[in-house]
Scaffold this motif. Structure first.
Motif, PDB file in Angstrom:
ATOM      1  N   LEU A  38       0.833  -1.207   0.000  1.00 43.15           N
ATOM      2  CA  LEU A  38       0.000   0.000   0.000  1.00 43.15           C
ATOM      3  C   LEU A  38       0.865   1.254   0.000  1.00 43.15           C
ATOM      4  N   GLN A  39       1.909   1.268   0.796  1.00 43.42           N
ATOM      5  CA  GLN A  39       2.795   2.434   0.832  1.00 43.42           C
ATOM      6  C   GLN A  39       3.451   2.667  -0.526  1.00 43.42           C
ATOM      7  N   LEU A  40       3.862   1.598  -1.176  1.00 43.94           N
ATOM      8  CA  LEU A  40       4.468   1.737  -2.506  1.00 43.94           C
ATOM      9  C   LEU A  40       3.456   2.239  -3.524  1.00 43.94           C
ATOM     10  N   ILE A  41       2.220   1.764  -3.442  1.00 39.75           N
ATOM     11  CA  ILE A  41       1.167   2.224  -4.358  1.00 39.75           C
ATOM     12  C   ILE A  41       0.910   3.710  -4.139  1.00 39.75           C
ATOM     13  N   GLU A  42       0.751   4.110  -2.881  1.00 42.31           N
ATOM     14  CA  GLU A  42       0.482   5.525  -2.591  1.00 42.31           C
ATOM     15  C   GLU A  42       1.640   6.421  -3.008  1.00 42.31           C
ATOM     16  N   ALA A  43       2.847   5.881  -2.983  1.00 40.49           N
ATOM     17  CA  ALA A  43       4.027   6.656  -3.391  1.00 40.49           C
ATOM     18  C   ALA A  43       4.217   6.642  -4.908  1.00 40.49           C
ATOM     19  N   GLY A  44       3.400   5.864  -5.618  1.00 38.73           N
ATOM     20  CA  GLY A  44       3.522   5.785  -7.067  1.00 38.73           C
ATOM     21  C   GLY A  44       4.683   4.932  -7.516  1.00 38.73           C
ATOM     22  N   ARG A  45       5.143   4.026  -6.642  1.00 36.48           N
ATOM     23  CA  ARG A  45       6.314   3.205  -6.954  1.00 36.48           C
ATOM     24  C   ARG A  45       5.974   1.739  -7.142  1.00 36.48           C
ATOM     25  N   ALA A  46       4.687   1.421  -7.265  1.00 34.47           N
ATOM     26  CA  ALA A  46       4.267   0.032  -7.470  1.00 34.47           C
ATOM     27  C   ALA A  46       3.357  -0.035  -8.689  1.00 34.47           C
ATOM     28  N   ASN A  47       3.227  -1.228  -9.202  1.00 36.45           N
ATOM     29  CA  ASN A  47       2.349  -1.473 -10.345  1.00 36.45           C
ATOM     30  C   ASN A  47       1.252  -2.419  -9.863  1.00 36.45           C
ATOM     31  N   PRO A  48       0.204  -1.862  -9.217  1.00 35.55           N
ATOM     32  CA  PRO A  48      -0.811  -2.736  -8.629  1.00 35.55           C
ATOM     33  C   PRO A  48      -1.616  -3.486  -9.685  1.00 35.55           C
ATOM     34  N   THR A  49      -2.044  -4.685  -9.320  1.00 34.35           N
ATOM     35  CA  THR A  49      -2.893  -5.457 -10.223  1.00 34.35           C
ATOM     36  C   THR A  49      -4.290  -4.851 -10.239  1.00 34.35           C
ATOM     37  N   PHE A  50      -5.041  -5.255 -11.232  1.00 36.55           N
ATOM     38  CA  PHE A  50      -6.433  -4.827 -11.336  1.00 36.55           C
ATOM     39  C   PHE A  50      -7.210  -5.257 -10.096  1.00 36.55           C
ATOM     40  N   HIS A  51      -6.974  -6.476  -9.637  1.00 33.91           N
ATOM     41  CA  HIS A  51      -7.686  -6.975  -8.447  1.00 33.91           C
ATOM     42  C   HIS A  51      -7.333  -6.161  -7.207  1.00 33.91           C
ATOM     43  N   THR A  52      -6.077  -5.784  -7.072  1.00 28.53           N
ATOM     44  CA  THR A  52      -5.670  -4.953  -5.930  1.00 28.53           C
ATOM     45  C   THR A  52      -6.375  -3.612  -5.974  1.00 28.53           C
ATOM     46  N   LEU A  53      -6.446  -3.008  -7.151  1.00 28.44           N
ATOM     47  CA  LEU A  53      -7.136  -1.720  -7.277  1.00 28.44           C
ATOM     48  C   LEU A  53      -8.622  -1.857  -6.968  1.00 28.44           C
ATOM     49  N   LEU A  54      -9.225  -2.959  -7.404  1.00 27.50           N
ATOM     50  CA  LEU A  54     -10.638  -3.194  -7.079  1.00 27.50           C
ATOM     51  C   LEU A  54     -10.839  -3.313  -5.573  1.00 27.50           C
ATOM     52  N   ARG A  55      -9.941  -4.011  -4.910  1.00 27.28           N
ATOM     53  CA  ARG A  55     -10.046  -4.161  -3.449  1.00 27.28           C
ATOM     54  C   ARG A  55      -9.914  -2.813  -2.747  1.00 27.28           C
ATOM     55  N   ILE A  56      -8.954  -2.026  -3.180  1.00 23.08           N
ATOM     56  CA  ILE A  56      -8.752  -0.702  -2.583  1.00 23.08           C
ATOM     57  C   ILE A  56      -9.990   0.165  -2.791  1.00 23.08           C
ATOM     58  N   ALA A  57     -10.509   0.172  -4.003  1.00 22.17           N
ATOM     59  CA  ALA A  57     -11.705   0.972  -4.302  1.00 22.17           C
ATOM     60  C   ALA A  57     -12.880   0.521  -3.441  1.00 22.17           C
ATOM     61  N   ARG A  58     -13.003  -0.776  -3.230  1.00 17.22           N
ATOM     62  CA  ARG A  58     -14.111  -1.289  -2.412  1.00 17.22           C
ATOM     63  C   ARG A  58     -13.999  -0.812  -0.968  1.00 17.22           C
ATOM     64  N   VAL A  59     -12.801  -0.884  -0.402  1.00 14.79           N
ATOM     65  CA  VAL A  59     -12.610  -0.421   0.977  1.00 14.79           C
ATOM     66  C   VAL A  59     -12.861   1.081   1.071  1.00 14.79           C
ATOM     67  N   LEU A  60     -12.424   1.828   0.062  1.00 15.25           N
ATOM     68  CA  LEU A  60     -12.635   3.275   0.067  1.00 15.25           C
ATOM     69  C   LEU A  60     -14.069   3.656  -0.306  1.00 15.25           C
ATOM     70  N   ASP A  61     -14.832   2.675  -0.778  1.00 21.19           N
ATOM     71  CA  ASP A  61     -16.222   2.880  -1.180  1.00 21.19           C
ATOM     72  C   ASP A  61     -16.337   3.931  -2.289  1.00 21.19           C
ATOM     73  N   VAL A  62     -15.462   3.766  -3.289  1.00 20.91           N
ATOM     74  CA  VAL A  62     -15.487   4.643  -4.467  1.00 20.91           C
ATOM     75  C   VAL A  62     -15.438   3.777  -5.715  1.00 20.91           C
ATOM     76  N   PRO A  63     -15.999   4.257  -6.816  1.00 20.08           N
ATOM     77  CA  PRO A  63     -15.850   3.517  -8.075  1.00 20.08           C
ATOM     78  C   PRO A  63     -14.378   3.478  -8.485  1.00 20.08           C
ATOM     79  N   LEU A  64     -13.967   2.373  -9.044  1.00 18.60           N
ATOM     80  CA  LEU A  64     -12.575   2.253  -9.496  1.00 18.60           C
ATOM     81  C   LEU A  64     -12.222   3.381 -10.459  1.00 18.60           C
ATOM     82  N   THR A  65     -13.164   3.783 -11.263  1.00 18.12           N
ATOM     83  CA  THR A  65     -12.897   4.841 -12.241  1.00 18.12           C
ATOM     84  C   THR A  65     -12.497   6.156 -11.574  1.00 18.12           C
TER      85      THR A  65
END
Length: 77
Positions: free
Chosen positions: A46-73
């Motif tokens: 998560l820290q690497l993603i927030e820092a822009g230093r990771a290449n998250p998978t689509f599934h990881t982004l979906l999980r993050i969006a779900r926890v944040l309760d926002v559309p992935l878009t």
């Protein structure tokens, strides 16, 4: 259309994605601990993603969006 000569644009988009995730997390008053546990990813990832230093998978982004309760878009725009 020809591809760019370098990958700098990829890093710019990765940083922007990380910024949007961090901004939304803070706006919703969710800690990194809550987000990484809820999304089922490590805190380091998560820290690497927030820092822009990771290449998250689509599934990881979906999980993050779900926890944040926002559309992935909203995160990948």
């Amino acid at each position: 259309m020809h591809p760019p000569d370098d990958d700098a644009w990829l890093y710019e988009h990765s940083r922007a994605l990380g910024d949007r995730i961090r901004t939304e997390r803070i706006r919703r008053r969710i800690t990194q601990e809550q987000l990484h546990l809820g999304a089922g990813i490590s805190r380091n990832v998560l820290q690497l993603i927030e820092a822009g230093r990771a290449n998250p998978t689509f599934h990881t982004l979906l999980r993050i969006a779900r926890v944040l309760d926002v559309p992935l878009t909203d995160l990948v725009r």
